[in-house]
Structure formats: C-alpha cells, structure tokens
Motif scaffolding. Structure first.
Motif, PDB file in Angstrom:
ATOM      1  N   TRP A  74      14.311  14.582  37.607  1.00  0.00           N
ATOM      2  CA  TRP A  74      14.380  13.213  38.124  1.00  0.00           C
ATOM      3  C   TRP A  74      15.628  12.487  37.642  1.00  0.00           C
ATOM      4  O   TRP A  74      15.932  11.391  38.105  1.00  0.00           O
ATOM      5  N   LYS A  75      16.396  13.121  36.751  1.00  0.00           N
ATOM      6  CA  LYS A  75      17.664  12.545  36.294  1.00  0.00           C
ATOM      7  C   LYS A  75      18.854  13.295  36.893  1.00  0.00           C
ATOM      8  O   LYS A  75      19.953  13.239  36.367  1.00  0.00           O
ATOM      9  N   GLY A  76      18.643  13.978  38.005  1.00  0.00           N
ATOM     10  CA  GLY A  76      19.714  14.732  38.658  1.00  0.00           C
ATOM     11  C   GLY A  76      20.525  13.855  39.600  1.00  0.00           C
ATOM     12  O   GLY A  76      19.991  13.003  40.300  1.00  0.00           O
ATOM     13  N   PHE A  77      21.847  14.068  39.611  1.00  0.00           N
ATOM     14  CA  PHE A  77      22.767  13.315  40.456  1.00  0.00           C
ATOM     15  C   PHE A  77      23.739  14.267  41.140  1.00  0.00           C
ATOM     16  O   PHE A  77      24.005  15.351  40.648  1.00  0.00           O
ATOM     17  N   VAL A  78      24.278  13.818  42.270  1.00  0.00           N
ATOM     18  CA  VAL A  78      25.382  14.503  42.936  1.00  0.00           C
ATOM     19  C   VAL A  78      26.546  13.522  42.954  1.00  0.00           C
ATOM     20  O   VAL A  78      26.371  12.345  43.259  1.00  0.00           O
ATOM     21  N   ILE A  79      27.722  14.017  42.621  1.00  0.00           N
ATOM     22  CA  ILE A  79      28.932  13.199  42.666  1.00  0.00           C
ATOM     23  C   ILE A  79      29.839  13.771  43.739  1.00  0.00           C
ATOM     24  O   ILE A  79      30.129  14.962  43.737  1.00  0.00           O
ATOM     25  N   GLN A  80      30.282  12.918  44.638  1.00  0.00           N
ATOM     26  CA  GLN A  80      31.249  13.323  45.655  1.00  0.00           C
ATOM     27  C   GLN A  80      32.528  12.549  45.387  1.00  0.00           C
ATOM     28  O   GLN A  80      32.527  11.310  45.379  1.00  0.00           O
ATOM     29  N   LEU A  81      33.601  13.264  45.155  1.00  0.00           N
ATOM     30  CA  LEU A  81      34.879  12.633  44.854  1.00  0.00           C
ATOM     31  C   LEU A  81      35.666  12.392  46.141  1.00  0.00           C
ATOM     32  O   LEU A  81      35.592  13.175  47.082  1.00  0.00           O
ATOM     33  N   SER A  82      36.431  11.303  46.148  1.00  0.00           N
ATOM     34  CA  SER A  82      37.219  10.949  47.327  1.00  0.00           C
ATOM     35  C   SER A  82      38.335  11.964  47.579  1.00  0.00           C
ATOM     36  O   SER A  82      38.725  12.719  46.685  1.00  0.00           O
ATOM     37  N   HIS A  83      38.854  11.930  48.780  1.00  0.00           N
ATOM     38  CA  HIS A  83      39.952  12.818  49.165  1.00  0.00           C
ATOM     39  C   HIS A  83      41.181  12.592  48.282  1.00  0.00           C
ATOM     40  O   HIS A  83      41.916  13.526  47.971  1.00  0.00           O
ATOM     41  N   ASP A  84      41.384  11.343  47.866  1.00  0.00           N
ATOM     42  CA  ASP A  84      42.553  10.985  47.062  1.00  0.00           C
ATOM     43  C   ASP A  84      42.435  11.388  45.594  1.00  0.00           C
ATOM     44  O   ASP A  84      43.414  11.323  44.864  1.00  0.00           O
ATOM     45  N   THR A  85      41.248  11.778  45.144  1.00  0.00           N
ATOM     46  CA  THR A  85      41.055  12.152  43.748  1.00  0.00           C
ATOM     47  C   THR A  85      41.620  13.546  43.507  1.00  0.00           C
ATOM     48  O   THR A  85      41.139  14.524  44.064  1.00  0.00           O
ATOM     49  N   THR A  86      42.674  13.607  42.710  1.00  0.00           N
ATOM     50  CA  THR A  86      43.283  14.881  42.321  1.00  0.00           C
ATOM     51  C   THR A  86      43.719  14.767  40.866  1.00  0.00           C
ATOM     52  O   THR A  86      43.871  13.652  40.348  1.00  0.00           O
ATOM     53  N   PRO A  87      43.928  15.883  40.199  1.00  0.00           N
ATOM     54  CA  PRO A  87      44.365  15.819  38.807  1.00  0.00           C
ATOM     55  C   PRO A  87      45.699  15.083  38.637  1.00  0.00           C
ATOM     56  O   PRO A  87      45.938  14.463  37.619  1.00  0.00           O
TER      57      PRO A  87
END
Length: 96
Positions: A39-52
């Motif tokens: 119940w503490k699980g999450f999904v993170i989706q990073l934006s297209h602009d997010t890069t190292p």
C-alpha cells in the motif's frame, strides 16, 4: 545507465518505505506487516526533458493503491508529494 535510443524517456520506479515490523490495527495477533508494504507503492514517470545532463528533474508520481497522482518539478517536490500522499492515506484510513 538508463539511456536508450530515445534518451531517458519515462522511467518507472517503485518507491517504498521500509518500516519496522508492527501489528497494524485489525490484524491477527502473531502476524506482522511486511517491511515494504504494497500500500506504500508508487510509480514515478519522469518528463521527456529529464536527463542526467539537463539539470531538470520533473514528472509525475502515482500511488499504486489509490491511483492518486501529483506532478513535481524537483527532487524536493517529489519527496514532499510522497510524504503528502502517505499522510493523506494514513489520515483517511484512520477515519474509516
């Protein structure tokens, strides 16, 4: 490295919070809650602009159990969103 032919793109991660084993309300005696409860699980989706190399860290976080979502524009906002969602879920479960 997470780079593919299209760059970093969307990256899904599961963030969970490790907790000491405890007996949740209403649980049978002798059983313990897992260290990483689902119940503490999450999904993170990073934006297209997010890069190292871009210095941008933005996207959306979704709680798997409730489907609640929130956008973030920094690591600090991401952590704040996780804590807010967990706090809201805990408050709503106590109100039931």
């Amino acid at each position: 490295m997470f780079r593919g032919s299209s760059g970093l793109g969307a990256l899904a991660l599961r963030i969970t919070s490790a907790m000491k084993p405890k007996k949740p309300d209403g649980q049978e005696p002798g059983t313990i809650e897992p260290a990483l409860p689902s119940w503490k699980g999450f999904v993170i989706q990073l934006s297209h602009d997010t890069t190292p190399d871009s210095g941008i860290f933005a996207g959306r976080i979704e709680h798997l159990g409730s489907g609640r979502r929130q956008r973030f524009a920094s690591g600090k906002e991401l952590l704040s969103a996780v804590m807010r969602l967990l706090s809201d879920l805990e408050a709503s479960s106590k109100g039931q």
